[in-house]
Design an enzyme around this catalytic site. Structure first.
Site, PDB file in Angstrom:
ATOM      1  N   PHE A   1      44.591  44.661  43.045  1.00  0.00           N
ATOM      2  CA  PHE A   1      45.214  44.320  41.513  1.00  0.00           C
ATOM      3  C   PHE A   1      44.391  45.244  40.548  1.00  0.00           C
ATOM      4  O   PHE A   1      43.138  45.108  40.622  1.00  0.00           O
ATOM      5  CB  PHE A   1      45.118  42.803  41.380  1.00  0.00           C
ATOM      6  CG  PHE A   1      46.092  41.937  42.102  1.00  0.00           C
ATOM      7  CD1 PHE A   1      47.264  41.607  41.225  1.00  0.00           C
ATOM      8  CD2 PHE A   1      46.158  41.901  43.333  1.00  0.00           C
ATOM      9  CE1 PHE A   1      48.320  40.783  42.050  1.00  0.00           C
ATOM     10  CE2 PHE A   1      47.201  41.067  44.038  1.00  0.00           C
ATOM     11  CZ  PHE A   1      48.243  40.767  43.340  1.00  0.00           C
TER      12      PHE A   1
ATOM     13  N   ILE B   1      44.830  45.550  37.074  1.00  0.00           N
ATOM     14  CA  ILE B   1      45.530  44.713  35.829  1.00  0.00           C
ATOM     15  C   ILE B   1      44.620  45.308  34.310  1.00  0.00           C
ATOM     16  O   ILE B   1      43.130  45.206  34.632  1.00  0.00           O
ATOM     17  CB  ILE B   1      45.531  43.746  35.993  1.00  0.00           C
ATOM     18  CG1 ILE B   1      46.452  42.907  37.140  1.00  0.00           C
ATOM     19  CG2 ILE B   1      46.432  42.872  34.489  1.00  0.00           C
ATOM     20  CD1 ILE B   1      47.744  43.604  37.322  1.00  0.00           C
TER      21      ILE B   1
ATOM     22  N   TYR C   1      41.049  47.259  34.236  1.00  0.00           N
ATOM     23  CA  TYR C   1      40.679  47.442  35.814  1.00  0.00           C
ATOM     24  C   TYR C   1      41.102  48.452  36.460  1.00  0.00           C
ATOM     25  O   TYR C   1      40.695  48.792  37.531  1.00  0.00           O
ATOM     26  CB  TYR C   1      40.864  46.081  36.558  1.00  0.00           C
ATOM     27  CG  TYR C   1      39.693  45.108  36.292  1.00  0.00           C
ATOM     28  CD1 TYR C   1      38.802  44.842  37.010  1.00  0.00           C
ATOM     29  CD2 TYR C   1      39.905  44.062  35.308  1.00  0.00           C
ATOM     30  CE1 TYR C   1      37.801  43.804  36.960  1.00  0.00           C
ATOM     31  CE2 TYR C   1      39.025  42.977  35.026  1.00  0.00           C
ATOM     32  CZ  TYR C   1      37.809  43.086  35.841  1.00  0.00           C
ATOM     33  OH  TYR C   1      37.103  42.028  35.531  1.00  0.00           O
TER      34      TYR C   1
ATOM     35  N   ASP D   1      38.976  42.824  45.959  1.00  0.00           N
ATOM     36  CA  ASP D   1      38.983  43.207  44.383  1.00  0.00           C
ATOM     37  C   ASP D   1      38.914  44.808  44.141  1.00  0.00           C
ATOM     38  O   ASP D   1      38.676  45.595  44.894  1.00  0.00           O
ATOM     39  CB  ASP D   1      37.571  42.725  43.703  1.00  0.00           C
ATOM     40  CG  ASP D   1      37.884  41.201  43.465  1.00  0.00           C
ATOM     41  OD1 ASP D   1      38.871  40.632  44.021  1.00  0.00           O
ATOM     42  OD2 ASP D   1      36.748  40.535  43.175  1.00  0.00           O
TER      43      ASP D   1
ATOM     44  N   GLU E   1      39.027  31.484  44.177  1.00  0.00           N
ATOM     45  CA  GLU E   1      38.183  31.516  45.350  1.00  0.00           C
ATOM     46  C   GLU E   1      37.838  29.866  45.699  1.00  0.00           C
ATOM     47  O   GLU E   1      37.560  29.543  47.001  1.00  0.00           O
ATOM     48  CB  GLU E   1      36.771  31.888  44.850  1.00  0.00           C
ATOM     49  CG  GLU E   1      35.808  32.073  45.797  1.00  0.00           C
ATOM     50  CD  GLU E   1      34.476  32.927  45.550  1.00  0.00           C
ATOM     51  OE1 GLU E   1      34.493  34.064  45.613  1.00  0.00           O
ATOM     52  OE2 GLU E   1      33.728  32.330  44.631  1.00  0.00           O
TER      53      GLU E   1
ATOM     54  N   ASP F   1      26.329  42.894  46.470  1.00  0.00           N
ATOM     55  CA  ASP F   1      26.077  43.608  45.123  1.00  0.00           C
ATOM     56  C   ASP F   1      24.606  43.914  45.229  1.00  0.00           C
ATOM     57  O   ASP F   1      23.648  43.242  45.010  1.00  0.00           O
ATOM     58  CB  ASP F   1      26.314  42.607  44.357  1.00  0.00           C
ATOM     59  CG  ASP F   1      26.060  43.245  42.677  1.00  0.00           C
ATOM     60  OD1 ASP F   1      25.302  44.133  42.588  1.00  0.00           O
ATOM     61  OD2 ASP F   1      27.038  42.581  41.773  1.00  0.00           O
TER      62      ASP F   1
END
Length: 346
Positions: free
Chosen positions: A121, A123, A126, A211, A295, A318
């Site tokens: 996605f 949007i 992003y 993501d 989530e 990360d």
């Protein structure tokens, strides 16, 4: 024959068989005993009469024939990893580097001619992350297999052009934007569920949902394909269940009590067969907003419907926040540094 010998032992006055007749009987018994004349023993390479095909036709074994491969023999008493859990209590594998042979898996999935869909996605702002995600996916994601990139966006004109390998194609799906990023997070599950019924069931065999603000950094292949796949959240894979940020409000459908829970799964990377993803996303989006939005509902669903495969945090990491611990032999999919306030509110 045994009865005949016992009779001869008890009644020696009877006349014995002639030597020629005795020899013929022995030859007959030897042939029957070895199965040469036995009706229960079909000829090698044929089916028995009445087994669905005429006798004499070659047996057709189910499945596919893989090419001859040479690879190290797995050792029953030498586990591939001793430093991490590689199997859940419900016998689902936990995928870490060193726990699979990608050459074997590639041959199996190529023989099935699978197509994989990757949903993302992009949007509002992003969409700026899309180019890096697609470029790194072409380098590392499902290399050698057919892939459909499903890009959900409210800005189709901003979708970048990326050179793709053969058998891989981008498909832009225009969807409305949302005022809050939380709404995007929750609504994406409903959109995935709807498109599963409309398109995905007819176009791909497996779906991987990620993501957009990520990049592929190392191999991510068919080792992640299973009916229902979840990924260990990098921030909680060492934590006790009481520390998990589950939804704790009893009135929420996503509620999980503090004495329950297996793992804390990331909402940023999950997947499975199209049918299973449709069931998961349909169940998760029809609910009130929970503490961590989609989530939280994902974790509730996966507590009740256990994953058939669990991915280690190698598949969602990360490095800027968590470094690179020794247990992580590879970092396969990593977060892209960003200013959340700048991106989410524009």
């Amino acid at each position: 024959m045994a009865e005949l010998l016992r009779t001869k032992a008890r009644k020696p006055q009877y006349c014995s068989l002639g030597p020629v007749a005795f020899l013929l009987i022995m030859i007959f018994l030897v042939f029957v005993g070895t199965g040469v004349l036995s009706p229960r023993m079909p000829m090698l390479g044929t089916r028995q009469e009445g087994a669905g095909e005429a006798a004499g036709k070659p047996i057709s074994l189910p499945g596919v024939t893989l090419p001859r491969m040479v690879y190290p023999q797995p050792k029953v008493l030498k586990p591939s990893r001793k430093d991490v859990l590689v199997l859940t209590p419900w016998l689902a594998p936990i995928v870490w580097e060193g726990t699979f042979n990608i050459d074997i898996l590639n041959e199996q999935f190529r023989a099935q001619n699978v197509t994989i869909g990757l949903t993302v996605f992009a949007i509002k702002k992003y969409v700026v992350f899309l180019k890096l995600l697609l470029e790194t996916a072409e380098e590392h994601f499902m290399v050698g297999h057919e892939v459909n990139y499903y890009v959900f966006t409210d800005r189709p004109a901003a979708v970048p052009r990326v050179a793709l390998r053969g058998g891989r194609r981008p498909l832009v799906l225009e969807v409305p934007g949302a005022a809050r990023w939380q709404d995007v997070s929750m609504r994406r599950l409903g959109m995935i569920s709807s498109f599963c019924a409309q398109r995905f069931l007819h176009e791909v065999d497996f779906l991987v949902c990620t993501d957009v603000d990520m990049r592929f950094r190392d191999h991510v292949g068919v080792e992640i394909l299973s009916p229902r796949v979840a990924t260990l959240h990098p921030g909680f894979f060492r934590a006790a269940r009481r520390a998990f940020t589950y939804e704790r409000r009893p009135q929420s459908r996503a509620h999980i009590p503090r004495d329950q829970g297996d793992f804390y799964y990331s909402g940023a990377f999950f997947g499975g067969s199209v049918a299973e993803v449709q069931r998961l996303t349909a169940a998760c989006h029809r609910a009130i907003e929970a503490a961590w939005h989609d989530e939280s509902h994902l974790n509730r669903y996966l507590l009740d419907h256990k994953p058939t495969e669990v991915l280690s945090p190698e598949y969602m990491w990360d490095e800027r926040l968590l470094g690179w611990p020794a247990v992580m032999e590879k970092l396969r999919c990593v977060a892209v540094p960003k200013d959340h306030r700048e991106i989410r509110h524009r």
